[in-house]
Design an enzyme around this catalytic site. Structure first.
Site, PDB file in Angstrom:
ATOM      1  CG  ASN A   9      -2.860  -6.821  -2.102  1.00  0.00           C
ATOM      2  OD1 ASN A   9      -1.936  -6.903  -2.910  1.00  0.00           O
ATOM      3  ND2 ASN A   9      -3.125  -5.718  -1.418  1.00  0.00           N
ATOM      4  NE  ARG A  85      -3.422  -3.078  -4.897  1.00  0.00           N
ATOM      5  CZ  ARG A  85      -2.860  -2.303  -4.004  1.00  0.00           C
ATOM      6  NH1 ARG A  85      -2.740  -2.690  -2.769  1.00  0.00           N
ATOM      7  NH2 ARG A  85      -2.419  -1.113  -4.356  1.00  0.00           N
ATOM      8  CG  HIS A 173      -1.625   3.863  -4.493  1.00  0.00           C
ATOM      9  ND1 HIS A 173      -0.632   4.783  -4.304  1.00  0.00           N
ATOM     10  CD2 HIS A 173      -1.194   2.720  -3.910  1.00  0.00           C
ATOM     11  CE1 HIS A 173       0.366   4.228  -3.634  1.00  0.00           C
ATOM     12  NE2 HIS A 173       0.050   2.966  -3.387  1.00  0.00           N
ATOM     13  NE  ARG A 233       7.622   1.732  -4.176  1.00  0.00           N
ATOM     14  CZ  ARG A 233       6.315   1.527  -4.352  1.00  0.00           C
ATOM     15  NH1 ARG A 233       5.732   1.882  -5.474  1.00  0.00           N
ATOM     16  NH2 ARG A 233       5.584   0.982  -3.407  1.00  0.00           N
ATOM     17  CD  GLU A 372      -5.630  -0.332  -1.453  1.00  0.00           C
ATOM     18  OE1 GLU A 372      -5.347  -0.871  -0.348  1.00  0.00           O
ATOM     19  OE2 GLU A 372      -4.800   0.296  -2.124  1.00  0.00           O
TER      20      GLU A 372
END
Ligand code: ADP
Length: 391
Positions: A9, A85, A173, A233, A372
């Site tokens: 990732n 990922r 996500h 963000r 994940e």
């Protein structure tokens, strides 16, 4: 020789990894500080944690270091496939895909849409074949889970030509939501297929409304900027603010991008105190308190909006760094959402139990740790059948 699956990732300044043997994670770690002082950290089952300096900066050097380290740390085992990922897979969003030169070229063409994430995700995919040309690689996309979004959830009210070009809501996500959807079937089968909202609250944050275990609405959009406020963000904001910044402050695309990805969110609203929820919760400064209050307010507002899409709510699931570890934030969101039928069991919440709703609550509230990497490892194993025994 035992076969291993490596999960990678890669972000802007780090490459995280995990190693799986027969579906068990046996090692995890990361190369971090890639642009400044690269360091490598690894924790393997039954071994002391290790830290090393990486002699060269950049993603390629980090991947080369990781490959060499794996070779020496696991001499009796062999990495037989790598799962990556990847934030975006294009339109229509593909499922997990074996990497080919054609796929790589297609993903490269999406870089202008995801300039801050995609190039970093792709760097190890480019680097690994030079080290191990025979190694199959699988790309697992954060957008795949949202392929089930109904048309109206995909649209923005913009000229149709742009929608035809792929300017629409994709949602992100997705690997986390896929894990949670599967996990719910195991731990709460009675609610897994009902009207569920999953709140993935980390330094990147989003929410997903699911029905029958499928995504039917989500807060992130064309990029990962929309929806909830995040570490740096802004989440939803009036796009007119960007016009103001361009016209009144002379900011160009580059400056706007830095602004949106690095200067807003909790960091901006707290007046620069922190992008980290733990630090904001620990601070007495009014700006920190206001940033936390805003995060909770926006999360409760988005939850109401997603419940409206679902026509009601049967379960709320908290996950990711803040969702899994912050009783204070979960309690504040739940208190504001009492009108939806949510009543928290305060003691269960304080103890981070799996079910944190009161027995009388009309809506079940759960805390579920996301994983994940496991989803990526499983998709990779499914696409690259491992040899039973080889030398
Ligand atoms: P990423 O999006 O980088 O994967 P994580 O899911 O690891 O992020 O979440 C990171 C966020 O979780 C940070 O804002 C961190 O402060 C927050 N966090 C972690 N533990 C706690 C805690 N105990 N209380 C509040 N926030 C926490």
């Amino acid at each position: 020789m035992d076969e291993l699956i490596l999960v990678v990732n890669a972000g802007s300044s780090s490459v995280k990894f995990a190693l799986y043997q027969a579906s068990q994670e046996i090692c995890a770690g990361q190369a971090e500080g890639l642009l400044t002082q690269p360091r490598f950290h690894a924790r393997s089952i039954g071994a002391e944690p290790e830290t090393h300096a990486i002699p060269e900066a950049g993603h390629h050097a980090a991947v080369a270091f990781l490959a060499a380290w794996l070779h020496t740390a696991f001499p009796a085992q062999r990495v037989s496939a790598v799962g990556h990922r990847v934030v975006h897979g294009g339109d229509p969003a593909p499922g997990p895909t074996l990497v080919t030169p054609e796929l790589l070229a297609r993903l490269e063409s999406l870089v202008p849409q995801m300039p801050l994430h995609l190039p970093h995700n792709l760097a190890p995919i480019h680097a690994l074949p030079r080290l191990r040309p025979d190694l199959p690689q699988v790309a697992c996309f954060d957008t795949s889970f949202h392929r089930t979004l109904p048309r109206l959830e995909q649209l923005f009210a913009i000229p149709r030509e742009l929608i035809g070009e792929g300017v629409r809501r994709y949602g992100f996500h997705g690997l986390s939501y896929e894990f949670i959807a599967r996990r719910l079937k195991e731990i709460a089968p009675a609610i897994a297929d009902r009207r569920v909202v999953v709140a993935h609250l980390g330094s990147g944050a989003s929410m997903c409304a699911m029905e029958g275990g499928h995504s039917v609405a989500t807060t992130m959009g064309f990029t990962g900027l929309d929806g909830l406020p995040m570490g740096t963000r802004p989440g939803y904001m009036d796009p007119g603010i960007l016009l103001y910044l361009m016209e009144a402050k002379g900011m160009d695309a580059r400056a706007i991008s830095d602004f949106l990805y690095k200067s807003c969110g909790m960091l901006g609203l707290s007046g620069g105190i922190s992008n980290d929820m733990r630090e904001l919760l620990a601070s007495d400064a009014p700006e920190a308190t206001e940033a936390v209050d805003f995060f909770v307010h926006r999360a409760a507002r988005e939850l109401g909006s997603l419940a409206a899409v679902l026509g009601g709510l049967d379960a709320l699931v908290f996950t990711a760094g803040i969702g899994e570890h912050s009783p204070a934030i979960r309690a504040a969101i739940c208190r504001r959402s009492h009108w939806l039928g949510i009543t928290l069991d305060e003691a269960a919440n304080d103890q981070n139990r799996t079910i944190i709703s009161h027995a009388d609550s009309a809506v079940a509230v759960l805390v579920v740790a996301t994983d994940e990497n496991r989803v990526i490892a499983e998709h990779t194993a499914a696409l690259v059948p491992l040899r039973e025994v080889s030398s």
